[in-house]
Design a protein around this motif. Structure first.
Motif, PDB file in Angstrom:
ATOM      1  N   LYS A   1       2.317   1.725  -3.353  1.00 58.67           N
ATOM      2  CA  LYS A   1       1.392   2.566  -4.386  1.00 58.67           C
ATOM      3  C   LYS A   1       1.207   4.223  -4.230  1.00 58.67           C
ATOM      4  O   LYS A   1       1.248   5.020  -5.015  1.00 58.67           O
ATOM      5  CB  LYS A   1       0.028   1.776  -4.241  1.00 58.67           C
TER       6      LYS A   1
ATOM      7  N   LYS B   1       2.808   7.392  -6.769  1.00 60.68           N
ATOM      8  CA  LYS B   1       1.950   8.527  -7.376  1.00 60.68           C
ATOM      9  C   LYS B   1       2.702   9.575  -7.651  1.00 60.68           C
ATOM     10  O   LYS B   1       3.509  10.292  -6.996  1.00 60.68           O
ATOM     11  CB  LYS B   1       0.787   8.558  -6.600  1.00 60.68           C
TER      12      LYS B   1
ATOM     13  N   ASP C   1       0.890  -1.291   0.003  1.00 59.29           N
ATOM     14  CA  ASP C   1      -0.161  -0.014  -0.011  1.00 59.29           C
ATOM     15  C   ASP C   1       0.687   1.317  -0.028  1.00 59.29           C
ATOM     16  O   ASP C   1       0.627   2.148  -0.857  1.00 59.29           O
ATOM     17  CB  ASP C   1      -0.898   0.075   1.197  1.00 59.29           C
TER      18      ASP C   1
END
Length: 170
Positions: free
Chosen positions: A166, A170, A163
């Motif tokens: 991710k 970004k 998590d």
């Protein structure tokens, strides 16, 4: 082990195992006493210093934890255990203790040293990533998190790490 100590008080491994058992029960005073006795009987007992550091960390006695971790690391390096688990664990514990004390740069250095000895030490990769995040070094954090997943695909932090990756990418 208590019965063994009654028969042979000089059994440093028995005292160590009592300390380990008491740590599992979170009986910190008894664990501390047993690890200290093991060290008294065998002053170069790296694992007992590591156990003592964990006991101190659990009690938030960070200065004492740092001293015990540092002693374990020194013994490991001096005794030629640098390539073995004792040295890696000792350096990892130095890093954790530094982290707990808010000394992120010192923690980073300890985790980097642990990884020089054992490049696949997943927990060192994870903790190193946390240091990098706190130091604002996101590309390095991503690399360390990816190394954690590669070395511990089913590790305790793997879901959290995926998590985080991710979000950081970004």
């Amino acid at each position: 082990f208590s019965e063994a100590v009654a028969l042979m008080p000089s059994c440093f491994d028995c005292h160590y195992n009592i300390g380990f058992a008491q740590s599992q029960k979170k009986d910190w005073p008894k664990a501390e006493e047993a690890f200290k006795k093991a060290i008294e009987l065998k002053p170069d007992y790296i694992e007992a210093y590591n156990g003592l550091a964990q006991v101190f960390n659990a009690q938030k006695k960070f200065d004492e934890a740092q001293a015990a971790s540092q002693k374990a690391a020194e013994l490991a390096m001096a005794g030629g255990a640098a390539g073995g688990a004792g040295g890696v664990d000792a350096l990892y514990n130095v890093g954790v203790t530094s982290w707990n004390a808010g000394k992120f740069e010192d923690a980073k250095k300890a985790f980097e040293e642990a990884l020089k000895l054992e490049p696949k030490h997943a927990n060192s990769h994870y903790q190193l990533a946390m240091c990098y995040i706190n130091l604002g070094k996101m590309p390095e954090a991503i690399a360390s998190l990816e190394a954690y997943v590669a070395n511990a695909p089913d590790g305790q932090y793997t879901g959290q790490v995926k998590d985080m990756l991710k979000a950081l990418k970004k």
